[in-house]
Design a protein around this motif. Structure first.
Motif, PDB file in Angstrom:
ATOM      1  N   UNK A   1       1.253  -1.641  -0.043  1.00  0.00           N
ATOM      2  CA  UNK A   1       0.356  -0.130   0.166  1.00  0.00           C
ATOM      3  C   UNK A   1       0.778   1.149  -0.336  1.00  0.00           C
ATOM      4  N   UNK A   2       1.968   1.646   0.692  1.00  0.00           N
ATOM      5  CA  UNK A   2       3.176   2.243  -0.091  1.00  0.00           C
ATOM      6  C   UNK A   2       3.086   2.230  -1.518  1.00  0.00           C
ATOM      7  N   UNK A   3       3.598   3.624  -1.886  1.00  0.00           N
ATOM      8  CA  UNK A   3       3.803   4.086  -3.596  1.00  0.00           C
ATOM      9  C   UNK A   3       5.384   3.901  -3.393  1.00  0.00           C
ATOM     10  N   UNK A   4       5.802   4.098  -4.826  1.00  0.00           N
ATOM     11  CA  UNK A   4       6.927   3.402  -5.059  1.00  0.00           C
ATOM     12  C   UNK A   4       8.440   4.419  -5.290  1.00  0.00           C
ATOM     13  N   UNK A   5       8.802   4.987  -5.126  1.00  0.00           N
ATOM     14  CA  UNK A   5      10.301   6.187  -5.509  1.00  0.00           C
ATOM     15  C   UNK A   5       9.658   6.506  -6.771  1.00  0.00           C
ATOM     16  N   UNK A   6       9.999   7.702  -7.468  1.00  0.00           N
ATOM     17  CA  UNK A   6       9.406   8.234  -8.530  1.00  0.00           C
ATOM     18  C   UNK A   6      10.605   7.610  -9.989  1.00  0.00           C
ATOM     19  N   UNK A   7      11.641   7.340  -9.662  1.00  0.00           N
ATOM     20  CA  UNK A   7      12.939   6.667 -10.680  1.00  0.00           C
ATOM     21  C   UNK A   7      12.528   5.008 -10.618  1.00  0.00           C
ATOM     22  N   UNK A   8      12.591   4.426  -9.656  1.00  0.00           N
ATOM     23  CA  UNK A   8      12.018   2.959  -9.564  1.00  0.00           C
ATOM     24  C   UNK A   8      10.416   2.697 -10.799  1.00  0.00           C
ATOM     25  N   UNK A   9       9.613   3.722 -10.429  1.00  0.00           N
ATOM     26  CA  UNK A   9       8.344   3.420 -11.316  1.00  0.00           C
ATOM     27  C   UNK A   9       8.877   4.055 -12.549  1.00  0.00           C
ATOM     28  N   UNK A  10       9.708   4.528 -12.566  1.00  0.00           N
ATOM     29  CA  UNK A  10      10.076   4.442 -14.404  1.00  0.00           C
ATOM     30  C   UNK A  10      10.577   3.962 -14.886  1.00  0.00           C
ATOM     31  N   UNK A  11      11.735   3.426 -14.267  1.00  0.00           N
ATOM     32  CA  UNK A  11      11.880   2.125 -14.340  1.00  0.00           C
ATOM     33  C   UNK A  11      11.657   0.908 -14.640  1.00  0.00           C
ATOM     34  N   UNK A  12      10.590   1.240 -13.444  1.00  0.00           N
ATOM     35  CA  UNK A  12       9.674  -0.539 -14.232  1.00  0.00           C
ATOM     36  C   UNK A  12       9.060  -0.685 -15.371  1.00  0.00           C
ATOM     37  N   UNK A  13       7.866   0.976 -14.998  1.00  0.00           N
ATOM     38  CA  UNK A  13       6.724   1.499 -17.088  1.00  0.00           C
ATOM     39  C   UNK A  13       8.214   1.124 -17.648  1.00  0.00           C
ATOM     40  N   UNK A  14       8.892   1.678 -18.212  1.00  0.00           N
ATOM     41  CA  UNK A  14      10.103   0.940 -19.280  1.00  0.00           C
ATOM     42  C   UNK A  14      10.180   0.147 -19.262  1.00  0.00           C
ATOM     43  N   UNK A  15       9.997  -1.219 -18.129  1.00  0.00           N
ATOM     44  CA  UNK A  15      10.737  -2.375 -18.169  1.00  0.00           C
ATOM     45  C   UNK A  15      12.317  -2.566 -17.967  1.00  0.00           C
ATOM     46  N   UNK A  16      12.544  -1.734 -17.480  1.00  0.00           N
ATOM     47  CA  UNK A  16      14.205  -2.104 -17.210  1.00  0.00           C
ATOM     48  C   UNK A  16      14.392  -3.143 -15.784  1.00  0.00           C
ATOM     49  N   UNK A  17      13.831  -4.069 -15.108  1.00  0.00           N
ATOM     50  CA  UNK A  17      14.090  -4.378 -14.519  1.00  0.00           C
ATOM     51  C   UNK A  17      15.334  -3.857 -13.560  1.00  0.00           C
ATOM     52  N   UNK A  18      16.212  -5.026 -14.428  1.00  0.00           N
ATOM     53  CA  UNK A  18      17.788  -5.444 -13.771  1.00  0.00           C
ATOM     54  C   UNK A  18      18.197  -3.082 -13.164  1.00  0.00           C
ATOM     55  N   UNK A  19      17.560  -2.011 -14.150  1.00  0.00           N
ATOM     56  CA  UNK A  19      17.830  -0.890 -13.995  1.00  0.00           C
ATOM     57  C   UNK A  19      17.159  -0.671 -12.365  1.00  0.00           C
ATOM     58  N   UNK A  20      15.422  -1.066 -12.248  1.00  0.00           N
ATOM     59  CA  UNK A  20      15.275  -0.702 -11.283  1.00  0.00           C
ATOM     60  C   UNK A  20      15.567  -1.558  -9.364  1.00  0.00           C
ATOM     61  N   UNK A  21      15.809  -3.225  -9.612  1.00  0.00           N
ATOM     62  CA  UNK A  21      16.531  -3.434  -9.529  1.00  0.00           C
ATOM     63  C   UNK A  21      18.192  -1.979  -8.399  1.00  0.00           C
ATOM     64  N   UNK A  22      18.733  -2.383  -8.854  1.00  0.00           N
ATOM     65  CA  UNK A  22      19.832  -1.505  -9.043  1.00  0.00           C
ATOM     66  C   UNK A  22      20.053   0.014  -7.764  1.00  0.00           C
ATOM     67  N   UNK A  23      17.967   0.580  -8.990  1.00  0.00           N
ATOM     68  CA  UNK A  23      17.641   1.783  -8.111  1.00  0.00           C
ATOM     69  C   UNK A  23      17.533   1.513  -6.642  1.00  0.00           C
ATOM     70  N   UNK A  24      17.026   0.019  -6.615  1.00  0.00           N
ATOM     71  CA  UNK A  24      16.410   0.420  -5.250  1.00  0.00           C
ATOM     72  C   UNK A  24      17.502  -0.258  -4.031  1.00  0.00           C
ATOM     73  N   UNK A  25      17.948  -1.046  -4.681  1.00  0.00           N
ATOM     74  CA  UNK A  25      19.669  -1.309  -3.711  1.00  0.00           C
ATOM     75  C   UNK A  25      19.976   0.046  -3.135  1.00  0.00           C
ATOM     76  N   UNK A  26      20.328   0.822  -4.175  1.00  0.00           N
ATOM     77  CA  UNK A  26      20.509   2.190  -3.995  1.00  0.00           C
ATOM     78  C   UNK A  26      19.891   3.651  -2.993  1.00  0.00           C
ATOM     79  N   UNK A  27      18.538   3.012  -3.124  1.00  0.00           N
ATOM     80  CA  UNK A  27      17.191   3.386  -2.028  1.00  0.00           C
ATOM     81  C   UNK A  27      17.818   2.907  -0.747  1.00  0.00           C
ATOM     82  N   UNK A  28      18.073   1.224  -0.569  1.00  0.00           N
ATOM     83  CA  UNK A  28      18.628   1.145   0.880  1.00  0.00           C
ATOM     84  C   UNK A  28      19.557   0.980   1.425  1.00  0.00           C
ATOM     85  N   UNK A  29      20.584   1.648   0.542  1.00  0.00           N
ATOM     86  CA  UNK A  29      21.542   2.079   1.809  1.00  0.00           C
ATOM     87  C   UNK A  29      21.677   3.471   2.005  1.00  0.00           C
ATOM     88  N   UNK A  30      20.523   3.993   2.317  1.00  0.00           N
ATOM     89  CA  UNK A  30      20.224   4.995   2.196  1.00  0.00           C
ATOM     90  C   UNK A  30      19.397   5.453   3.905  1.00  0.00           C
TER      91      UNK A  30
END
Length: 449
Positions: free
Chosen positions: A1-30
């Protein structure tokens, strides 16, 4: 029920699933809020499913499937089916990919295409006629007798695919079995292999048998069970609805059963100023069965809010339609809840979901939205009306809630975190996905009592 960060959503909608995974990993370091961290952890699993085998066909491959199976099929037809959302697709690395069952879905839901199948199986056509007769005969039997009781026996199996088979490792396996509920009594385990480790309580929300063992080569896990199943026939009369109605099972249940702003607006359009609970429930049933087209779905786990998905896209399978009905009923004060398990006949045994709703003085009654919608599309008004309030005898209810733990609890992500109809396999350090298991359910017998 929590929204995704915009940049993760951009990559997901484009179908760049590997890029979205990397973006999530970046967020998780914060240093981020725990709620967002949990959401991103879940999304990593969602991305694995979306980027796996759910959408395997490129546009060119999908066109080849259609032209090789359908008489005189043209490319502009596929484009049209995509544009009207009849063929499920997403972007994978910026290019269109179609869902793994898009062809089967089109043939099932669009008679104009089904008529153009080049290799028509006469046996299949005859079997379909017999399937329809089976359902119609049940309606007539129920109306004449007022109810029906059967003793049903089913054999269910699950095993790991060869490439997911890790011989000698400890494995935990769950298979669904019938739960004691309104329709079900006298459940007996007839046979099992290997020996069962744990049987969940008879009224467990998602009931299973559990096996724990060291995996052998080509090992199959099996349970065979029998149960008594009874349903009564009811004709819901709005004039007989009690003035006082209960308020249990009318709450939200995030993330799916949520009273969103869009669903609130939709509900106003559907029921208007109506106050009678039976009429309100019927208006909701009519909307779902006539406006929401049946459609095979990707894994439920990848959809953020299933009822809203159904109401916005106006499509969905049996469980999606049932959750929309349940949610809208609860929003207007009508108690409603989930049931699911198997639909079992001599022609087909497989997963199915439906709903219950409560109206005093009748108590809990049923609504099968996909069976009702199918009857409506066929012009079978009698059967359409029947599935508002009634259910057939060809059922094995294993689940009365969504998103509930097993007994014992499963450690890793489930094949289906929402429901359980096929079974689950996991090792000590990971679970298997649906494309890594082989599942079969067979109706052994069904006899009237």
């Amino acid at each position: 029920k929590i929204p995704l960060p915009e940049d993760v959503l951009k990559l997901k909608n484009y179908g760049d699933f590997a890029g979205a995974q990397k973006m999530i990993d970046h967020f998780m370091t914060k240093d981020i809020p725990n709620a967002l961290r949990k959401r991103l952890e879940i999304e990593k699993d969602v991305l694995k499913v979306m980027g796996g085998n759910e959408y395997p066909y490129t546009y060119e491959e999908a066109l080849e499937i259609m032209t090789s199976h359908l008489r005189d099929f043209k490319e502009e037809e596929l484009q049209y089916l995509k544009e009207i959302s009849a063929a499920d697709w997403i972007y994978v690395d910026g290019t269109v990919h179609f869902q793994r069952r898009f062809y089967e879905n089109l043939i099932k839901t669009r008679p104009d295409l089904a008529e153009r199948v080049m290799v028509e199986d006469v046996d299949d056509a005859q079997a379909n006629e017999l399937k329809q007769k089976l359902l119609n005969d049940n309606v007539h039997y129920m109306k004449e007798k007022g109810g029906r009781t059967v003793r049903t026996q089913i054999r269910a199996t699950i095993k790991a695919q060869k490439d997911a088979e890790e011989v000698g490792r400890k494995v935990t396996v769950h298979l669904p079995i019938p739960k004691i509920c309104q329709q079900v009594s006298k459940v007996d385990i007839i046979a099992a292999s290997p020996e069962i480790t744990k049987i969940a309580d008879e009224d467990a929300a998602q009931r299973t048998v559990c096996f724990e063992t060291e995996l052998k080569a080509d090992q199959e896990f099996m349970v065979e069970y029998a149960y008594d199943y009874h349903v009564d026939y009811v004709e819901l009369d709005p004039a007989k609805a009690s003035e006082e109605q209960p308020d249990f099972c009318t709450n939200e249940q995030a993330p799916h059963i949520r009273f969103t702003p869009y669903l609130q607006e939709l509900l106003k359009e559907i029921i208007g100023d109506e106050t009678n609970p039976i009429i309100k429930a019927r208006k909701i049933y009519d909307f779902v069965t006539t406006k929401v087209m049946y459609s095979y779905m990707r894994e439920y786990f990848t959809i953020e809010c299933i009822p809203e998905y159904a109401a916005i896209n106006l499509k969905g399978d049996c469980g999606v339609q049932a959750l929309l009905f349940i949610t809208l009923c609860r929003m207007t004060g009508i108690p409603a809840r989930w049931q699911s398990g198997l639909y079992a006949t001599e022609f087909y045994t497989g997963c199915h979901d439906w709903a219950q709703f409560y109206v005093a003085p009748y108590g809990w009654v049923f609504a099968d939205l996909s069976f009702g919608g199918s009857a409506w599309r066929m012009g079978n008004t009698e059967r359409w009306n029947y599935y508002f309030g009634n259910l057939d005898i060809f059922r094995m209810p294993a689940n009365s809630e969504i998103q509930m733990e097993f007994t014992p609890e499963k450690k890793w992500l489930r094949i289906d975190p929402i429901d359980n109809q096929r079974g689950e396999i996991e090792y000590e350090d990971h679970g298997l996905s649906f494309d890594q298991v082989e599942v079969e359910q067979i109706l052994v017998s069904m006899e009237d009592k």
